[in-house]
Design an enzyme around this catalytic site. Structure first.
Site, PDB file in Angstrom:
ATOM      1  N   GLY A  79       0.666  -1.259  -0.084  1.00  0.00           N
ATOM      2  CA  GLY A  79       0.311   0.009  -0.062  1.00  0.00           C
ATOM      3  C   GLY A  79       0.627   1.301   0.466  1.00  0.00           C
ATOM      4  O   GLY A  79       1.816   0.951  -0.509  1.00  0.00           O
TER       5      GLY A  79
ATOM      6  N   GLY B   6       5.326   3.851  -8.591  1.00  0.00           N
ATOM      7  CA  GLY B   6       5.509   3.244  -9.414  1.00  0.00           C
ATOM      8  C   GLY B   6       4.073   1.510  -9.063  1.00  0.00           C
ATOM      9  O   GLY B   6       4.268   0.644 -10.023  1.00  0.00           O
ATOM     10  N   HIS B   7       4.276   2.230  -7.641  1.00  0.00           N
ATOM     11  CA  HIS B   7       2.710   0.759  -7.922  1.00  0.00           C
ATOM     12  C   HIS B   7       1.781   0.874  -8.828  1.00  0.00           C
ATOM     13  O   HIS B   7       1.631  -0.709  -9.889  1.00  0.00           O
ATOM     14  CB  HIS B   7       1.577   1.313  -6.765  1.00  0.00           C
TER      15      HIS B   7
ATOM     16  N   ASP C 287      12.988  -3.822  -5.584  1.00  0.00           N
ATOM     17  CA  ASP C 287      12.713  -5.614  -4.955  1.00  0.00           C
ATOM     18  C   ASP C 287      13.735  -6.172  -6.059  1.00  0.00           C
ATOM     19  O   ASP C 287      13.148  -7.136  -5.326  1.00  0.00           O
ATOM     20  CB  ASP C 287      11.524  -4.960  -4.545  1.00  0.00           C
TER      21      ASP C 287
ATOM     22  N   SER D 228       9.674   4.827  -4.111  1.00  0.00           N
ATOM     23  CA  SER D 228       9.059   4.229  -2.740  1.00  0.00           C
ATOM     24  C   SER D 228       8.449   4.686  -1.474  1.00  0.00           C
ATOM     25  O   SER D 228       8.532   5.550  -0.922  1.00  0.00           O
ATOM     26  CB  SER D 228      10.749   4.168  -1.616  1.00  0.00           C
ATOM     27  N   SER D 229       7.771   3.824  -0.617  1.00  0.00           N
ATOM     28  CA  SER D 229       6.676   3.622   0.486  1.00  0.00           C
ATOM     29  C   SER D 229       7.673   4.625   1.147  1.00  0.00           C
ATOM     30  O   SER D 229       6.865   5.856   2.206  1.00  0.00           O
ATOM     31  CB  SER D 229       5.898   3.195   0.604  1.00  0.00           C
TER      32      SER D 229
HETATM   33  P1  AMP Z   1       5.570  -2.302  -1.329  1.00  0.00           P
HETATM   34  O1  AMP Z   1       4.446  -2.196  -1.675  1.00  0.00           O
HETATM   35  O2  AMP Z   1       6.876  -1.322  -1.361  1.00  0.00           O
HETATM   36  O3  AMP Z   1       6.418  -3.662  -1.022  1.00  0.00           O
HETATM   37  O4  AMP Z   1       6.106  -2.804  -3.037  1.00  0.00           O
HETATM   38  C1  AMP Z   1       4.922  -3.743  -4.375  1.00  0.00           C
HETATM   39  C2  AMP Z   1       5.165  -3.903  -5.333  1.00  0.00           C
HETATM   40  O5  AMP Z   1       5.942  -2.555  -6.013  1.00  0.00           O
HETATM   41  C3  AMP Z   1       7.019  -5.031  -5.449  1.00  0.00           C
HETATM   42  O6  AMP Z   1       6.746  -5.506  -6.114  1.00  0.00           O
HETATM   43  C4  AMP Z   1       8.168  -3.830  -5.532  1.00  0.00           C
HETATM   44  O7  AMP Z   1       9.049  -4.096  -6.083  1.00  0.00           O
HETATM   45  C5  AMP Z   1       7.080  -2.550  -6.206  1.00  0.00           C
HETATM   46  N1  AMP Z   1       7.962  -1.379  -6.503  1.00  0.00           N
HETATM   47  C6  AMP Z   1       8.100  -0.814  -5.454  1.00  0.00           C
HETATM   48  N2  AMP Z   1       7.763   0.754  -5.580  1.00  0.00           N
HETATM   49  C7  AMP Z   1       8.499   0.787  -6.814  1.00  0.00           C
HETATM   50  C8  AMP Z   1       9.280   1.756  -8.232  1.00  0.00           C
HETATM   51  N3  AMP Z   1       9.888   2.580  -7.963  1.00  0.00           N
HETATM   52  N4  AMP Z   1       9.057   1.047  -9.518  1.00  0.00           N
HETATM   53  C9  AMP Z   1       9.009  -0.298  -9.403  1.00  0.00           C
HETATM   54  N5  AMP Z   1       8.040  -0.995  -8.976  1.00  0.00           N
HETATM   55  C10 AMP Z   1       8.081  -0.752  -7.540  1.00  0.00           C
END
Ligand code: AMP
Length: 288
Positions: free
Chosen positions: A31, A36-37, A150, A185-186
């Site tokens: 969330g 990116g998400h 990641d 990034s969050s």
């Molecule tokens: P998270 O919510 O941070 O766990 O991320 C969820 C998904 O989004 C994971 O597969 C992350 O690798 C991807 N993600 C997060 N930030 C980015 C970004 N800047 N670019 C591409 N994918 C991202």
């Protein structure tokens, strides 16, 4: 878009999709959505006929001194954003829905989970592998989309899917960056203005390494690229290098020479508070 908050309902809904022959694409997230998400959601939509996004801040992938309680959350905001992307189901279960009090099973990988972020975050990737396994079972996707941001998580999930015979295609999405290069990034929301500027040193370190490789005709030893990046980052006040490594993007084995799959991966703590990661290929896409 439907908001689903129980395991029983998500099994029922995705089971009905399967019966109807839909191609289900899952995007696991924690969330606090950013571009990116949203990019992952758009890719997911292009890969199947039904898109399900999970939103779960998974307690078992956080260490005792990590930011579980502080992790940013806003279900209403995320719900609107996912709906605007045309997501079919947002699966946002409560912790109790995913983990019974007696829960004691872990999916655990070997060496691939131990270097890089695994060294600094013991147990983290077991937590990731376990929750992703549960999400795979609950939503029975044909495809799951993960971000290359990641890097280790993506490599590990690919490994796990092969090792445990999940019949799921894993698709990676390139890193989405702010205009100045900072990987979205969050956790960027933890940064104040000065820290936000300092955080640029992660992407800049990778850019410098890429430039050094280019200018030298790929004749610079891996160790000196790493040493230069460490020095560059450490020269920024408040930056503490957790690691800088150059690894094969698939196996995560350390590169001995730079090839088309060599990635510089790094983790940096800003003011001892905010841990950021980034990575990038060292040879340009165009020459590949
Ligand atoms: P998270 O919510 O941070 O766990 O991320 C969820 C998904 O989004 C994971 O597969 C992350 O690798 C991807 N993600 C997060 N930030 C980015 C970004 N800047 N670019 C591409 N994918 C991202």
């Amino acid at each position: 878009m439907r908001l689903v908050q129980t395991a029983a309902e998500v099994v029922r809904e995705t089971g009905a999709w399967r019966k109807d022959g839909e191609r289900i694409v899952l995007v696991p997230t924690m969330g606090w959505f950013h571009e990116g998400h949203l990019a992952l959601m758009r890719l997911a939509k292009s890969l199947g006929s039904r898109t399900i996004v999970s939103l779960f801040v998974n307690p078992i992938q956080f260490g005792p001194r990590e930011d579980l309680a502080a992790y940013p959350r806003d279900l209403d905001r995320d719900r609107r954003m996912a709906e605007d992307e045309g997501v079919d189901i947002l699966f946002a279960p409560a912790v109790e829905e995913m983990f019974e009090p007696q829960f004691q099973t872990r999916v655990s990988l070997g060496a691939i989970s131990q270097g890089l972020c695994g060294a600094d975050r013991p147990g983290h990737f077991d937590g990731v592998a376990t929750i992703v396994t549960k999400l795979f079972h609950l939503t029975s996707p044909d495809v799951a989309v993960f971000g290359e941001k990641d890097l280790q998580q993506l490599a590990l999930i690919r490994r796990m899917v092969r090792d445990l015979n999940f019949n799921i295609e894993i698709v990676g999405h390139p890193i989405i960056r702010e205009p100045d290069g900072l990987a979205m990034s969050s956790r960027n929301s933890y940064l104040n203005e000065a820290e936000r500027r300092t955080a640029l040193c992660l992407s800049q370190a990778i850019g410098r390494a890429r430039e050094t490789v280019r200018q030298s005709g790929n004749a610079v030893p891996v160790e000196s690229l790493i040493a230069d990046a460490v020095d560059f980052i450490a020269a920024h006040a408040g930056c503490q290098v957790d690691y800088v490594s150059i690894v094969d993007r698939w196996s995560l084995a350390p590169s001995t020479a730079i090839d088309r799959d060599s990635v510089m991966a790094l983790a940096v703590k800003i003011n001892g508070r905010v841990r950021l990661i980034d990575n990038g290929l060292l040879l340009p896409e165009a020459g590949r």
